[in-house]
Enzyme design. Sequence first.
Site, PDB file in Angstrom:
ATOM      1  N   ASP A 100       0.892  -1.315  -0.189  1.00  0.00           N
ATOM      2  CA  ASP A 100      -0.139  -0.010   0.268  1.00  0.00           C
ATOM      3  C   ASP A 100       0.811   1.461  -0.472  1.00  0.00           C
ATOM      4  O   ASP A 100       2.015   0.804   0.514  1.00  0.00           O
ATOM      5  CB  ASP A 100      -0.888  -0.034   1.876  1.00  0.00           C
ATOM      6  N   ASP A 102      -0.180   4.616   1.082  1.00  0.00           N
ATOM      7  CA  ASP A 102      -0.407   5.982   2.633  1.00  0.00           C
ATOM      8  C   ASP A 102      -0.032   5.201   3.994  1.00  0.00           C
ATOM      9  O   ASP A 102      -0.620   4.128   4.284  1.00  0.00           O
ATOM     10  CB  ASP A 102      -2.020   6.668   2.611  1.00  0.00           C
ATOM     11  N   ALA A 207     -17.660  13.356   5.529  1.00  0.00           N
ATOM     12  CA  ALA A 207     -16.896  14.855   5.713  1.00  0.00           C
ATOM     13  C   ALA A 207     -15.255  14.397   5.450  1.00  0.00           C
ATOM     14  O   ALA A 207     -14.357  14.845   4.351  1.00  0.00           O
ATOM     15  CB  ALA A 207     -16.986  15.596   6.962  1.00  0.00           C
ATOM     16  N   VAL A 211     -12.698  15.368   1.653  1.00  0.00           N
ATOM     17  CA  VAL A 211     -11.659  15.401   1.945  1.00  0.00           C
ATOM     18  C   VAL A 211     -10.730  14.625   1.113  1.00  0.00           C
ATOM     19  O   VAL A 211      -9.219  15.170   0.579  1.00  0.00           O
ATOM     20  CB  VAL A 211     -11.018  15.332   4.036  1.00  0.00           C
ATOM     21  N   HIS A 212     -10.475  13.366   1.226  1.00  0.00           N
ATOM     22  CA  HIS A 212      -9.562  12.735   0.866  1.00  0.00           C
ATOM     23  C   HIS A 212     -10.606  12.259  -0.978  1.00  0.00           C
ATOM     24  O   HIS A 212      -9.027  12.547  -2.659  1.00  0.00           O
ATOM     25  CB  HIS A 212      -9.800  11.278   1.215  1.00  0.00           C
ATOM     26  N   ASP A 349      -1.133  -0.871   6.517  1.00  0.00           N
ATOM     27  CA  ASP A 349      -0.997   0.011   7.414  1.00  0.00           C
ATOM     28  C   ASP A 349      -2.645  -0.084   8.231  1.00  0.00           C
ATOM     29  O   ASP A 349      -2.886  -0.632   9.401  1.00  0.00           O
ATOM     30  CB  ASP A 349      -0.765   1.303   7.678  1.00  0.00           C
TER      31      ASP A 349
END
Length: 619
Positions: A100, A102, A207, A211-212, A349
């Site tokens: 991955d 992030d 929300a 944002v992402h 993660d």
Amino acid sequence: MASFRSLLRHTSRPFLTHHLASLSGLTGSFCRNYSEQKVLAVETEDFDDEVVRIRREFDAAKRSFSIIPETLKSMPKMNPDGIYVNKNLRLDDIQVYGFDYDYTLAHYSDHLQTLIYDLAKEHLVNEFRYPESCLKFKYDHAFPIRGLYYDKLKGCLLKLDFFGSIEPEGCYFGRRKACLIADVVQHFVDEKLEFDASYVYQDIVHAIQHVHRSGLAHRAIIADPHKYLVKNDQLYCFLRMLREKGKKLFLLTNSPFYFVDGGMRFLLQDSLEGGDSWRELFDVVIAKANKPDFYKSERPFRCYDTKRDRLAFSKVDEFLPNEIYYHGCLKSFLQITKWRGPEVIYFGDHLFSDLRGPSKAGWRTAAIIYELENEIRTQNKDSYRFEQAKFHIFQELLGRLHATVVNSEKGEAYKSLLEELNDERQKSRCTMKNMFNKTFGATFLTDTGQESSFAYHIHQYADVYTSKPENFLFYPPEAWLHSPFDVKIMPHHVKIGFNTMGVNETCKPDTAWNPPQPLVVVIRSSVLIARWAGYGTKNYMGVVPPVASESTAADGVDDNQEDEEDNVDNRHLLPVAFQSGLVVSAVLVLVHIVGPIYWKLQLSGGLQHPDYNPSHKID
């Protein structure tokens, strides 16, 4: 620390000699209870004398707490950069390494949490018409930890233990300085505004997803990578080492390519030579994979044109070098690559969106837990281990004291001792908790020393776990990684043995029953069955995992849906778990019946366990 008795130096009956080699686990608890009953039956001690004896041992223990024993200081330390194993793993069998992006390849500074928090609260005010006073909220880095749950019915943040029970001091209804979901709840309560806790949860999840998915956070990070990204020279060394060993590498992320490309360029700019590209390190690069749906959908792959910023319309039936692919699914991925499940290991993660799908598909999995490094450093401190030793001593003395209630009245001596023991145990518990997080304590442990719900999910979905992928540099690619053979769940937790405090006592057959090894195996198996059955069939009653730390929603995944699916998936196993529990219970009852006979034979000399040695010393 039941073996603190050499430090106490008193002349009464040896302190806690009925214990076996560990203070934790069902094996030790079973044997302690059994041997204590035998000692009381043989010696016919007066219960009032037992209270006096416990008081004497308690007072002697408190006098001994003025210094930290040298034996405790010399205990081996756990490696903060180590790889900890839940399931045996042979690295020489692994031919394919997947990552991955992030919080796995890319690590972020604390500034990112504040950025996501601020962008999300602005979206709440601008789009969902939350009170403008919410814009005054400030993110508190010291409040949240990973693995918290949110009660949609009551609006409480919860920390659960391994069995899914709520930790008594891990339930918070709002906070004045907290993460966004707790801040909003606290604000509504202070302003006496009516609200539904489930609506607040859904709004905040949307929300943070906005944002992402909108790219607000991505663009801010790329515009100032020095502020948000943390460079690590070992990352390139690790990836290059895998390539030189002939391993296949692929990148599978939910983030868009422009964001990954900008981040990887920044992270590896000091390591790449000349015109080299980070893309040359990977055989396949897949962006916007939409995990966890990637593992169960049948969405086709699309080739992404990096120059024109658009998707191609041609069918993808092979992965070409230096090409970028969007979307796709696990089924097509395996058909194209021909990579067998057991030879693939995937690093991620997020336990639900990154690792649960691969673990069910037969891949090996590696969890990247950034918090692990700091928690191990805290556990390695002498001050923490000393408090842990004190806590276990008070716990054991309380257990003995409670055992006297059956045949004796609660006199003043009993009540006074009970109150003092509870107070001292609570002090040690609070001291250990404050060493991690003053609000919720350790990420992997509850205040009572049990593994947390977060630890359970790591054990369930991660074959191995570590603080960062580069830690694999310290292990050769041909290494065999073995899980430790004991009852404790998380391999990085330290178990305090009996001679930790310098005790070196002889285990005599008239004070402790040494169970045969098959019994130990049966009891340990029953522990695992009970934990699995108890947790897999519980009902959360509306409790769902929140975005307690905004990093857990880095890829915009709704953990609520995934966690509820996990509980439903396990419920069909209830009959099997119930039957297994009955079998284990029957075995334990049989042992309880046969045990006294075995005990009497051993005392009379008519039977000696083949492993028994009169000079055997407790570890």
